[in-house]
Structures are given as C-alpha cells and as structure tokens.
Design a protein around this motif. Structure first.
Motif, mmCIF file in Angstrom:
data_model
loop_
_atom_site.group_PDB
_atom_site.id
_atom_site.type_symbol
_atom_site.label_atom_id
_atom_site.label_comp_id
_atom_site.label_asym_id
_atom_site.label_seq_id
_atom_site.Cartn_x
_atom_site.Cartn_y
_atom_site.Cartn_z
ATOM 1 N N MET A 1 -29.319 9.384 -31.081
ATOM 2 C CA MET A 1 -28.966 10.583 -30.368
ATOM 3 C C MET A 1 -27.636 11.113 -30.912
ATOM 4 N N LYS A 2 -27.632 12.377 -31.274
ATOM 5 C CA LYS A 2 -26.418 13.002 -31.766
ATOM 6 C C LYS A 2 -25.502 13.323 -30.588
ATOM 7 N N THR A 3 -24.230 13.098 -30.759
ATOM 8 C CA THR A 3 -23.271 13.420 -29.708
ATOM 9 C C THR A 3 -22.248 14.403 -30.230
ATOM 10 N N ASP A 4 -21.581 15.052 -29.313
ATOM 11 C CA ASP A 4 -20.559 16.026 -29.645
ATOM 12 C C ASP A 4 -19.428 15.880 -28.644
ATOM 13 N N VAL A 5 -18.324 16.526 -28.904
ATOM 14 C CA VAL A 5 -17.161 16.459 -28.027
ATOM 15 C C VAL A 5 -16.880 17.848 -27.482
ATOM 16 N N MET A 6 -16.598 17.923 -26.181
ATOM 17 C CA MET A 6 -16.205 19.186 -25.554
ATOM 18 C C MET A 6 -14.759 19.050 -25.093
ATOM 19 N N THR A 7 -14.010 20.101 -25.268
ATOM 20 C CA THR A 7 -12.645 20.137 -24.780
ATOM 21 C C THR A 7 -12.527 21.320 -23.848
ATOM 22 N N PHE A 8 -11.959 21.099 -22.663
ATOM 23 C CA PHE A 8 -11.814 22.186 -21.710
ATOM 24 C C PHE A 8 -10.592 21.939 -20.846
ATOM 25 N N LYS A 9 -10.115 23.015 -20.247
ATOM 26 C CA LYS A 9 -8.950 22.926 -19.379
ATOM 27 C C LYS A 9 -9.404 22.693 -17.948
ATOM 28 N N ILE A 10 -8.636 21.879 -17.257
ATOM 29 C CA ILE A 10 -8.938 21.553 -15.864
ATOM 30 C C ILE A 10 -7.614 21.268 -15.158
ATOM 31 N N GLU A 11 -7.560 21.601 -13.890
ATOM 32 C CA GLU A 11 -6.354 21.339 -13.123
ATOM 33 C C GLU A 11 -6.094 19.833 -13.077
ATOM 34 N N THR A 12 -4.851 19.453 -13.240
ATOM 35 C CA THR A 12 -4.488 18.035 -13.262
ATOM 36 C C THR A 12 -4.931 17.320 -12.005
ATOM 37 N N GLU A 13 -4.714 17.921 -10.851
ATOM 38 C CA GLU A 13 -5.083 17.276 -9.588
ATOM 39 C C GLU A 13 -6.593 17.051 -9.502
ATOM 40 N N LEU A 14 -7.384 18.036 -9.914
ATOM 41 C CA LEU A 14 -8.841 17.886 -9.899
ATOM 42 C C LEU A 14 -9.269 16.761 -10.830
ATOM 43 N N LYS A 15 -8.685 16.724 -12.012
ATOM 44 C CA LYS A 15 -9.011 15.677 -12.985
ATOM 45 C C LYS A 15 -8.698 14.296 -12.425
ATOM 46 N N GLU A 16 -7.522 14.137 -11.855
ATOM 47 C CA GLU A 16 -7.134 12.835 -11.329
ATOM 48 C C GLU A 16 -8.005 12.423 -10.140
ATOM 49 N N ASN A 17 -8.298 13.366 -9.265
ATOM 50 C CA ASN A 17 -9.181 13.064 -8.126
ATOM 51 C C ASN A 17 -10.576 12.672 -8.601
ATOM 52 N N PHE A 18 -11.097 13.408 -9.576
ATOM 53 C CA PHE A 18 -12.418 13.123 -10.126
ATOM 54 C C PHE A 18 -12.463 11.719 -10.733
ATOM 55 N N LYS A 19 -11.474 11.407 -11.549
ATOM 56 C CA LYS A 19 -11.431 10.090 -12.185
ATOM 57 C C LYS A 19 -11.321 8.980 -11.149
ATOM 58 N N ALA A 20 -10.551 9.210 -10.089
ATOM 59 C CA ALA A 20 -10.397 8.195 -9.048
ATOM 60 C C ALA A 20 -11.712 7.954 -8.313
ATOM 61 N N VAL A 21 -12.413 9.024 -7.979
ATOM 62 C CA VAL A 21 -13.693 8.885 -7.287
ATOM 63 C C VAL A 21 -14.705 8.189 -8.188
ATOM 64 N N ALA A 22 -14.758 8.583 -9.446
ATOM 65 C CA ALA A 22 -15.684 7.935 -10.386
ATOM 66 C C ALA A 22 -15.368 6.446 -10.507
ATOM 67 N N ALA A 23 -14.095 6.104 -10.590
ATOM 68 C CA ALA A 23 -13.696 4.696 -10.702
ATOM 69 C C ALA A 23 -14.073 3.917 -9.449
ATOM 70 N N ARG A 24 -13.888 4.522 -8.275
ATOM 71 C CA ARG A 24 -14.272 3.847 -7.027
ATOM 72 C C ARG A 24 -15.771 3.559 -6.990
ATOM 73 N N ASN A 25 -16.540 4.378 -7.687
ATOM 74 C CA ASN A 25 -17.991 4.186 -7.754
ATOM 75 C C ASN A 25 -18.416 3.412 -8.997
ATOM 76 N N ASP A 26 -17.446 2.814 -9.665
ATOM 77 C CA ASP A 26 -17.700 2.033 -10.887
ATOM 78 C C ASP A 26 -18.482 2.821 -11.925
ATOM 79 N N ARG A 27 -18.094 4.087 -12.100
ATOM 80 C CA ARG A 27 -18.777 4.963 -13.050
ATOM 81 C C ARG A 27 -17.750 5.570 -13.993
ATOM 82 N N PRO A 28 -18.001 5.567 -15.283
ATOM 83 C CA PRO A 28 -17.114 6.274 -16.200
ATOM 84 C C PRO A 28 -17.188 7.782 -15.932
ATOM 85 N N ALA A 29 -16.044 8.432 -15.940
ATOM 86 C CA ALA A 29 -16.002 9.868 -15.660
ATOM 87 C C ALA A 29 -16.902 10.643 -16.622
#
Length: 79
Positions: free
Chosen positions: A1-29
């Motif tokens: 499977m071919k993969t690619d990289v996306m780069t985008f802007k996101i609010e720092t607080e949203l990013k940190e909250n998202f990563k924390a929730v994903a980690a609590r669910n043992d899921r990579p963001a």
C-alpha cells in the motif's frame, strides 16, 4: 500500500486534546485520523448512476411511489 504525508495547521489545544484522548484509548492519533478520513469519504461519496437517475426522476416527479404508513412502506419494499 502506497502512503503519503499530509501537513495541515491545527489549533494547539485541539491537537493536544485529540492526542490525549487517543492515548487514553490506546490508539495512535494517526490511526484515528485515518479512520475519520475513511468514514468521511465513505459518507460523502459521489452517488452512482442509478442513484443519480433516481434523484433526477424524483426532482421532476417521475416514477414516485407513496405509502400510507411505515407498515405499508415495508410491505411495498418486501421487508
């Protein structure tokens, strides 16, 4: 499977909250983002030819069917 990289802007607080929730669910963001993207694509696909034709007919009032109630609709659909 071919993969690619996306780069985008996101609010720092949203990013940190998202990563924390994903980690609590043992899921990579990144995995969660891929799943969200697949779901979005699935829900927003272009309709197929039959659906487009049905939509066209509906818009002009052609080939319409009616039902008295939900039971009548189920009966007509063979459900």
């Amino acid at each position: 499977m071919k993969t690619d990289v996306m780069t985008f802007k996101i609010e720092t607080e949203l990013k940190e909250n998202f990563k924390a929730v994903a980690a609590r669910n043992d899921r990579p963001a990144a995995q969660v983002i891929r799943e969200l993207m697949r779901e979005y694509v699935s829900k927003n696909r272009e309709p197929n030819a039959l659906t487009l034709e049905t939509m066209r007919k509906s818009e002009i009032g052609e080939d319409l069917h009616t039902a008295k109630d939900i039971n009548d609709l189920y009966k007509q659909l063979g459900i």
